[in-house]
Design a protein around this motif. Sequence first.
Motif, PDB file in Angstrom:
ATOM      1  N   SER A 171       0.513  -0.894  -0.159  1.00 53.03           N
ATOM      2  CA  SER A 171      -0.223  -0.259   0.345  1.00 53.03           C
ATOM      3  C   SER A 171       0.912   1.169   0.295  1.00 53.03           C
ATOM      4  O   SER A 171       0.506   2.196  -0.446  1.00 53.03           O
ATOM      5  CB  SER A 171      -0.990   0.002   1.178  1.00 53.03           C
ATOM      6  N   ASN A 197       0.054   4.448  12.899  1.00 51.12           N
ATOM      7  CA  ASN A 197       0.694   3.798  13.781  1.00 51.12           C
ATOM      8  C   ASN A 197       1.905   4.798  13.735  1.00 51.12           C
ATOM      9  O   ASN A 197       2.192   5.684  13.231  1.00 51.12           O
ATOM     10  CB  ASN A 197       1.599   2.967  12.242  1.00 51.12           C
ATOM     11  N   ASP A 256      -5.553   5.602   5.561  1.00 50.75           N
ATOM     12  CA  ASP A 256      -4.559   4.333   6.196  1.00 50.75           C
ATOM     13  C   ASP A 256      -5.409   3.142   6.731  1.00 50.75           C
ATOM     14  O   ASP A 256      -5.185   4.080   7.923  1.00 50.75           O
ATOM     15  CB  ASP A 256      -3.479   4.971   5.784  1.00 50.75           C
ATOM     16  N   TYR A 270      -4.109  -0.952   9.186  1.00 50.12           N
ATOM     17  CA  TYR A 270      -4.385  -2.685  10.216  1.00 50.12           C
ATOM     18  C   TYR A 270      -5.921  -2.328  11.038  1.00 50.12           C
ATOM     19  O   TYR A 270      -6.258  -2.787  12.045  1.00 50.12           O
ATOM     20  CB  TYR A 270      -3.715  -1.619  12.121  1.00 50.12           C
ATOM     21  N   THR A 320      -4.095  -3.337   3.314  1.00 49.24           N
ATOM     22  CA  THR A 320      -2.744  -3.918   3.197  1.00 49.24           C
ATOM     23  C   THR A 320      -2.856  -5.100   3.365  1.00 49.24           C
ATOM     24  O   THR A 320      -3.732  -5.701   4.249  1.00 49.24           O
ATOM     25  CB  THR A 320      -1.506  -3.345   3.554  1.00 49.24           C
ATOM     26  N   SER A 339       0.009  -6.854   3.965  1.00 51.33           N
ATOM     27  CA  SER A 339       1.045  -7.257   4.565  1.00 51.33           C
ATOM     28  C   SER A 339       0.919  -7.133   6.529  1.00 51.33           C
ATOM     29  O   SER A 339       1.674  -7.704   6.985  1.00 51.33           O
ATOM     30  CB  SER A 339       2.330  -5.679   4.974  1.00 51.33           C
ATOM     31  N   LYS A 340      -0.164  -7.103   7.071  1.00 52.20           N
ATOM     32  CA  LYS A 340      -0.095  -7.520   8.647  1.00 52.20           C
ATOM     33  C   LYS A 340      -0.963  -7.926   9.258  1.00 52.20           C
ATOM     34  O   LYS A 340      -0.972  -9.336   9.343  1.00 52.20           O
ATOM     35  CB  LYS A 340      -1.194  -5.454   8.862  1.00 52.20           C
TER      36      LYS A 340
HETATM   37  C1  LIG Z   1       2.566  -1.636   7.416  1.00 49.59           C
HETATM   38  C2  LIG Z   1       1.987  -0.156   7.403  1.00 49.59           C
HETATM   39  C3  LIG Z   1       1.421  -0.638   5.943  1.00 49.59           C
HETATM   40  C4  LIG Z   1       1.509  -1.213   5.142  1.00 49.59           C
HETATM   41  O1  LIG Z   1       3.117  -1.224   3.711  1.00 49.59           O
HETATM   42  P1  LIG Z   1       2.987  -1.923   3.056  1.00 49.59           P
HETATM   43  O2  LIG Z   1       3.564  -1.359   1.872  1.00 49.59           O
HETATM   44  O3  LIG Z   1       1.081  -2.549   2.558  1.00 49.59           O
HETATM   45  O4  LIG Z   1       3.388  -2.739   3.711  1.00 49.59           O
HETATM   46  C5  LIG Z   1       0.900   0.900   5.311  1.00 49.59           C
HETATM   47  N1  LIG Z   1       0.197   1.946   6.001  1.00 49.59           N
HETATM   48  C6  LIG Z   1       0.973   2.034   7.495  1.00 49.59           C
HETATM   49  C7  LIG Z   1       0.749   2.695   8.126  1.00 49.59           C
HETATM   50  C8  LIG Z   1       2.293   1.253   8.340  1.00 49.59           C
HETATM   51  O5  LIG Z   1       2.189   0.581   9.391  1.00 49.59           O
END
Ligand SMILES: *Cc1c(COP(=O)(O)O)cnc(C)c1O
Length: 366
Positions: A92, A165, A192, A195, A224, A226-227
Amino acid sequence: MTDVDTRVPPASGRLDGLPGYGRGRAGQGQAFRHRLGSNEAPEGPSPAVVEAAMAALSGGNRYPDLRGEALAEALARRHGVGADMVAVAAGSIVLLDQIVRAWCDPGDEIVVPWRSYEAYPIIAGLAGARLVEVPLDNEHRADPAAICNAVGAGCRVAILCNPNNPTGTALDADELDALIAALPAHVLVVLDEAYADYADDAGTVAVSPARRLTRHGNLVILRTFSKAWGLAGLRAGYCLADPRIVNALHAVAPPFPLPAPVVAAALAALEAPEAVEARAQNNASQRGRMASGLCALGFPVAQSRANFLWLAVGGQAAALTAHFRDAGIAVRCFADEGVRITTGNDADTAAVLAAAAAWREIQERT
Ligand SMILES: *Cc1c(COP(=O)(O)O)cnc(C)c1O
């Protein structure tokens, strides 16, 4: 040899003084028993996800979807929006970079509550945009009134990270709706929600983007894999927005955003959303244990709705990070501000609480 000339033409001045991306485990990944520095999921992908990715490798001679269409369509179904409202990318963060490049000219302002995600200043700086940082309130939460005050005529983009974050704090749905509605229509509002899966129940997480996007043309929602979806290493993220916004992102994005095995893995993950619910439940219980244990030890713990805790220890951040490191625990240090600790499994939580108790003992002796 006289025709050797090792001079390198200088890169754009926009790159001067940019902080660059850091890494939670400070480049020493192997040494840590407890990797709690990057908000990753503690367990690897399911066998079905791994199998799907492996199967796609055999088609590696062919280009993947031009725009990741198969994944965009599956995501559109999940969220109940049109497929033309979805853009995908290798994370993302890549989409945020595209958004800022498509919307900001040098000198334009990007308003963001701060402290927040360390990628935001880098992305703003690369575009030559000016980051306007709006302090969080005393409980480390975004301050809607202050954000609205900071948005002026020169503001093109506002970035709201919810949950935030590294503090883990979040605005409730109605507070967030009121803030989005209060921001002027000339501002592109980037929500964003990396989470979000940890903050709300699964149903709310799936339907909230469509509900908000029908009311606000100036809204972009970032999500995302990723989490809570557990695929940080595969790099897949997406955004949901009005088709005109998605088209602008396609205009600045190179084609073939995702490798076919990554698309296959993400599609397989979408087939089993119950895995995300299980991760969110595990996270809530570990986070609860870790937070109450740290509070009992006297640490200042912010109210988290994500998969990490924020300890606002100020000037002790570096020393506390080093103490955790010596206990085999990687955490993220924000010098002179605080320490962010990702939640993990039972053993991770136990290790954090034991190291935190030892830190207290040392403090009391000195
Ligand atoms: C981890 C995170 C992302 C995710 O980033 P990717 O590129 O999708 O891995 C996006 N925004 C925040 C605030 C994050 O902590």
